[in-house]
Design a protein around this motif. Structure first.
Motif, PDB file in Angstrom:
ATOM      1  N   PRO A  42       0.805  -1.226   0.000  1.00 35.13           N
ATOM      2  CA  PRO A  42       0.000   0.000   0.000  1.00 35.13           C
ATOM      3  C   PRO A  42       0.838   1.275   0.000  1.00 35.13           C
ATOM      4  O   PRO A  42       0.617   2.185  -0.792  1.00 35.13           O
ATOM      5  CB  PRO A  42      -0.808  -0.128   1.289  1.00 35.13           C
ATOM      6  CG  PRO A  42       0.055  -0.972   2.195  1.00 35.13           C
ATOM      7  CD  PRO A  42       0.799  -1.914   1.292  1.00 35.13           C
ATOM      8  N   CYS A  43       1.798   1.330   0.903  1.00 30.27           N
ATOM      9  CA  CYS A  43       2.670   2.490   1.105  1.00 30.27           C
ATOM     10  C   CYS A  43       3.555   2.155   2.304  1.00 30.27           C
ATOM     11  O   CYS A  43       3.305   1.179   3.007  1.00 30.27           O
ATOM     12  CB  CYS A  43       1.861   3.763   1.400  1.00 30.27           C
ATOM     13  SG  CYS A  43       0.734   3.592   2.807  1.00 30.27           S
ATOM     14  N   LYS A  44       4.566   2.957   2.534  1.00 34.78           N
ATOM     15  CA  LYS A  44       5.414   2.731   3.702  1.00 34.78           C
ATOM     16  C   LYS A  44       4.749   3.272   4.976  1.00 34.78           C
ATOM     17  O   LYS A  44       4.003   4.248   4.949  1.00 34.78           O
ATOM     18  CB  LYS A  44       6.767   3.440   3.512  1.00 34.78           C
ATOM     19  CG  LYS A  44       7.704   2.748   2.538  1.00 34.78           C
ATOM     20  CD  LYS A  44       8.228   1.424   3.062  1.00 34.78           C
ATOM     21  CE  LYS A  44       9.437   0.942   2.273  1.00 34.78           C
ATOM     22  NZ  LYS A  44       9.933  -0.358   2.754  1.00 34.78           N
ATOM     23  N   SER A  45       5.066   2.631   6.090  1.00 34.05           N
ATOM     24  CA  SER A  45       4.641   3.132   7.390  1.00 34.05           C
ATOM     25  C   SER A  45       5.130   4.569   7.578  1.00 34.05           C
ATOM     26  O   SER A  45       6.232   4.914   7.156  1.00 34.05           O
ATOM     27  CB  SER A  45       5.236   2.250   8.502  1.00 34.05           C
ATOM     28  OG  SER A  45       5.175   2.913   9.755  1.00 34.05           O
ATOM     29  N   PRO A  46       4.319   5.416   8.213  1.00 37.58           N
ATOM     30  CA  PRO A  46       4.762   6.793   8.453  1.00 37.58           C
ATOM     31  C   PRO A  46       5.741   6.939   9.619  1.00 37.58           C
ATOM     32  O   PRO A  46       6.198   8.046   9.902  1.00 37.58           O
ATOM     33  CB  PRO A  46       3.445   7.527   8.750  1.00 37.58           C
ATOM     34  CG  PRO A  46       2.563   6.476   9.348  1.00 37.58           C
ATOM     35  CD  PRO A  46       2.930   5.198   8.646  1.00 37.58           C
ATOM     36  N   ASN A  47       6.079   5.821  10.285  1.00 36.90           N
ATOM     37  CA  ASN A  47       6.972   5.885  11.443  1.00 36.90           C
ATOM     38  C   ASN A  47       8.424   5.681  10.998  1.00 36.90           C
ATOM     39  O   ASN A  47       8.788   4.578  10.572  1.00 36.90           O
ATOM     40  CB  ASN A  47       6.587   4.817  12.466  1.00 36.90           C
ATOM     41  CG  ASN A  47       7.376   4.946  13.763  1.00 36.90           C
ATOM     42  OD1 ASN A  47       8.379   5.655  13.828  1.00 36.90           O
ATOM     43  ND2 ASN A  47       6.923   4.265  14.804  1.00 36.90           N
ATOM     44  N   PRO A  48       9.297   6.709  11.098  1.00 40.29           N
ATOM     45  CA  PRO A  48      10.683   6.573  10.636  1.00 40.29           C
ATOM     46  C   PRO A  48      11.517   5.597  11.464  1.00 40.29           C
ATOM     47  O   PRO A  48      12.612   5.219  11.037  1.00 40.29           O
ATOM     48  CB  PRO A  48      11.230   8.002  10.745  1.00 40.29           C
ATOM     49  CG  PRO A  48      10.354   8.680  11.750  1.00 40.29           C
ATOM     50  CD  PRO A  48       9.002   8.062  11.601  1.00 40.29           C
ATOM     51  N   ALA A  49      11.018   5.156  12.613  1.00 38.61           N
ATOM     52  CA  ALA A  49      11.736   4.149  13.394  1.00 38.61           C
ATOM     53  C   ALA A  49      11.537   2.751  12.801  1.00 38.61           C
ATOM     54  O   ALA A  49      12.258   1.813  13.159  1.00 38.61           O
ATOM     55  CB  ALA A  49      11.269   4.168  14.845  1.00 38.61           C
ATOM     56  N   LYS A  50      10.580   2.618  11.875  1.00 36.24           N
ATOM     57  CA  LYS A  50      10.276   1.306  11.300  1.00 36.24           C
ATOM     58  C   LYS A  50      10.800   1.147   9.881  1.00 36.24           C
ATOM     59  O   LYS A  50      11.149   0.037   9.468  1.00 36.24           O
ATOM     60  CB  LYS A  50       8.753   1.081  11.309  1.00 36.24           C
ATOM     61  CG  LYS A  50       8.149   1.014  12.699  1.00 36.24           C
ATOM     62  CD  LYS A  50       6.650   0.821  12.657  1.00 36.24           C
ATOM     63  CE  LYS A  50       6.256  -0.554  12.201  1.00 36.24           C
ATOM     64  NZ  LYS A  50       4.797  -0.793  12.305  1.00 36.24           N
ATOM     65  N   VAL A  51      10.825   2.263   9.104  1.00 36.15           N
ATOM     66  CA  VAL A  51      11.157   2.161   7.678  1.00 36.15           C
ATOM     67  C   VAL A  51      12.224   3.187   7.297  1.00 36.15           C
ATOM     68  O   VAL A  51      12.521   4.114   8.048  1.00 36.15           O
ATOM     69  CB  VAL A  51       9.894   2.369   6.809  1.00 36.15           C
ATOM     70  CG1 VAL A  51       8.876   1.258   7.071  1.00 36.15           C
ATOM     71  CG2 VAL A  51       9.257   3.730   7.066  1.00 36.15           C
ATOM     72  N   LEU A  52      12.760   3.001   6.091  1.00 35.89           N
ATOM     73  CA  LEU A  52      13.843   3.862   5.597  1.00 35.89           C
ATOM     74  C   LEU A  52      13.344   5.124   4.897  1.00 35.89           C
ATOM     75  O   LEU A  52      14.132   6.026   4.617  1.00 35.89           O
ATOM     76  CB  LEU A  52      14.725   3.073   4.628  1.00 35.89           C
ATOM     77  CG  LEU A  52      15.619   2.013   5.266  1.00 35.89           C
ATOM     78  CD1 LEU A  52      16.199   1.096   4.196  1.00 35.89           C
ATOM     79  CD2 LEU A  52      16.735   2.675   6.063  1.00 35.89           C
ATOM     80  N   GLY A  53      12.081   5.185   4.588  1.00 32.29           N
ATOM     81  CA  GLY A  53      11.531   6.337   3.878  1.00 32.29           C
ATOM     82  C   GLY A  53      10.176   5.980   3.308  1.00 32.29           C
ATOM     83  O   GLY A  53       9.587   4.961   3.684  1.00 32.29           O
ATOM     84  N   VAL A  85      13.005  -6.419   9.783  1.00 37.90           N
ATOM     85  CA  VAL A  85      12.971  -5.941  11.168  1.00 37.90           C
ATOM     86  C   VAL A  85      12.722  -4.432  11.143  1.00 37.90           C
ATOM     87  O   VAL A  85      12.920  -3.784  10.115  1.00 37.90           O
ATOM     88  CB  VAL A  85      14.294  -6.243  11.921  1.00 37.90           C
ATOM     89  CG1 VAL A  85      14.488  -7.733  12.108  1.00 37.90           C
ATOM     90  CG2 VAL A  85      15.477  -5.637  11.191  1.00 37.90           C
ATOM     91  N   PRO A  86      12.298  -3.839  12.263  1.00 38.83           N
ATOM     92  CA  PRO A  86      12.166  -2.382  12.296  1.00 38.83           C
ATOM     93  C   PRO A  86      13.495  -1.700  11.964  1.00 38.83           C
ATOM     94  O   PRO A  86      14.564  -2.221  12.302  1.00 38.83           O
ATOM     95  CB  PRO A  86      11.740  -2.099  13.738  1.00 38.83           C
ATOM     96  CG  PRO A  86      11.111  -3.370  14.208  1.00 38.83           C
ATOM     97  CD  PRO A  86      11.855  -4.466  13.516  1.00 38.83           C
ATOM     98  N   ARG A  87      13.429  -0.558  11.299  1.00 40.29           N
ATOM     99  CA  ARG A  87      14.649   0.145  10.892  1.00 40.29           C
ATOM    100  C   ARG A  87      15.571   0.403  12.079  1.00 40.29           C
ATOM    101  O   ARG A  87      16.795   0.235  11.974  1.00 40.29           O
ATOM    102  CB  ARG A  87      14.296   1.474  10.222  1.00 40.29           C
ATOM    103  CG  ARG A  87      15.525   2.218   9.663  1.00 40.29           C
ATOM    104  CD  ARG A  87      15.313   3.698   9.565  1.00 40.29           C
ATOM    105  NE  ARG A  87      15.048   4.296  10.851  1.00 40.29           N
ATOM    106  CZ  ARG A  87      15.972   4.589  11.766  1.00 40.29           C
ATOM    107  NH1 ARG A  87      17.243   4.323  11.531  1.00 40.29           N
ATOM    108  NH2 ARG A  87      15.630   5.120  12.916  1.00 40.29           N
ATOM    109  N   ALA A  88      15.009   0.787  13.222  1.00 40.74           N
ATOM    110  CA  ALA A  88      15.834   1.080  14.393  1.00 40.74           C
ATOM    111  C   ALA A  88      16.606  -0.164  14.845  1.00 40.74           C
ATOM    112  O   ALA A  88      17.768  -0.068  15.252  1.00 40.74           O
ATOM    113  CB  ALA A  88      14.962   1.612  15.524  1.00 40.74           C
TER     114      ALA A  88
END
Length: 312
Positions: free
Chosen positions: A66-77, A288-291
């Motif tokens: 659908p789209c990337k998660s809006p949480n920057p701790a989870k995705v790269l952009g 895994v989450p980006r963090a």
């Protein structure tokens, strides 16, 4: 090529072989230690056999990406990265494996559903457009010719996004009361509701209120996401009525939808758009989450933008 036999034995046999290629990737809610046989999936077997009987490519629809998660701790952009590329390649490879045993092959229609509930998951529509457009670019660049992307633009053209969402919701979504009643009596619906609530909580990066207030807001939005997802499912069925329906959510054995795991992940609900890809030291990949990935490895760029992490 129309396959004609005295009975349905040949389409059923080939259909079983095709389904056996999907079974190792089944994402299920059932804790059974022994994988279920193809015969335990009558919905999928019947639809695949219908394609085989006609000598036509097997068509599979997958509401996903659908789209990337809006949480920057989870995705790269907000754009597709290595997680999407690996998942798309996996789906295309699955189609080529089917082609080896059934020459007409198979194709997967990715039904990108970001705009369907973008307002509920708090992702801007221009980010969703950019994600879906780049998904098509990645498919072309990687030569994944068994895949295609289908979204609201294919149904409602260039109408404003809010107008499209209202159209879909008003004509196809179940009522909130009906959905709440279903969640009280059906374990699968309740599990989906809880899973989406958890994602909405995790995806909220800028909440300034209390944790309990966030939970309440996300529980309400979760029902809305399920309403719209059901509506999108109805639209997909209208436009691709004979397709085998895949799902990125875990599904029970024998359900009308076949849950499919795109990539290895520690959680059955994890997807490439809620995480980052981590390349392990042994050469395998996980999500895994980006963090978390940043603690375990170093960031790798591809074509001038973040792609994935390499394990230290």
């Amino acid at each position: 090529m129309h396959l004609t036999t005295a009975s349905d034995a040949l389409p059923t046999r080939i259909g079983t072989e095709i389904l056996n290629l999907l079974l190792p990737h089944h994402r299920t809610t059932d804790p059974a230690p022994v994988p279920a046989p193809a015969e335990a999936f009558p919905h999928q077997l019947r639809r695949i056999a219908d394609f085989v009987h006609e000598g036509a490519p097997v068509v599979l629809t997958l509401p996903a990406f659908p789209c990337k998660s809006p949480n920057p701790a989870k995705v790269l952009g907000h754009l597709p990265d290595q997680g999407e590329r690996l998942s798309l390649t996996f789906l295309n490879t699955l189609c080529t494996e089917i082609e080896r045993i059934y020459p007409p092959g198979a194709r997967v229609i990715i039904c990108s559903d970001g705009h369907v509930f973008g307002d509920l998951i708090h992702v801007p529509d221009h980010h969703i457009d950019a994600y879906a457009d780049d998904l098509r670019i990645q498919i072309a660049q990687l030569g994944l010719d068994r895949l295609s992307v289908f979204d609201l633009r294919d149904i409602l053209g260039d109408l404003p996004h809010d107008t499209k969402r209202a159209h879909v919701h008003d004509r196809h979504a179940p009522t909130l009361d009906a959905l709440r009643a279903e969640a009280r009596t059906d374990d699968q619906t309740l599990a989906l509701y809880r899973g989406i609530t958890r994602f909405l909580v995790e995806d909220t990066a800028d909440w300034t209120g209390t944790r309990s207030a966030l939970q309440r807001a996300c529980r309400q939005r979760a029902y809305g996401v399920i309403q719209r997802s059901r509506a999108w499912g109805d639209l997909i069925a209208e436009h691709h009525p004979h397709a085998v329906r895949l799902s990125i959510h875990p599904q029970p054995v024998g359900a009308p939808k076949f849950g499919i795991r795109l990539l290895d992940a520690p959680d059955a609900w994890t997807t490439p758009w809620h995480s980052a890809a981590l390349h392990r030291a042994d050469g395998t990949w996980t999500l895994v989450p980006r963090a978390t990935a940043a603690r375990l490895g170093r960031l790798v760029q591809r074509d001038g933008r973040p792609s994935h992490f390499e394990h230290n």
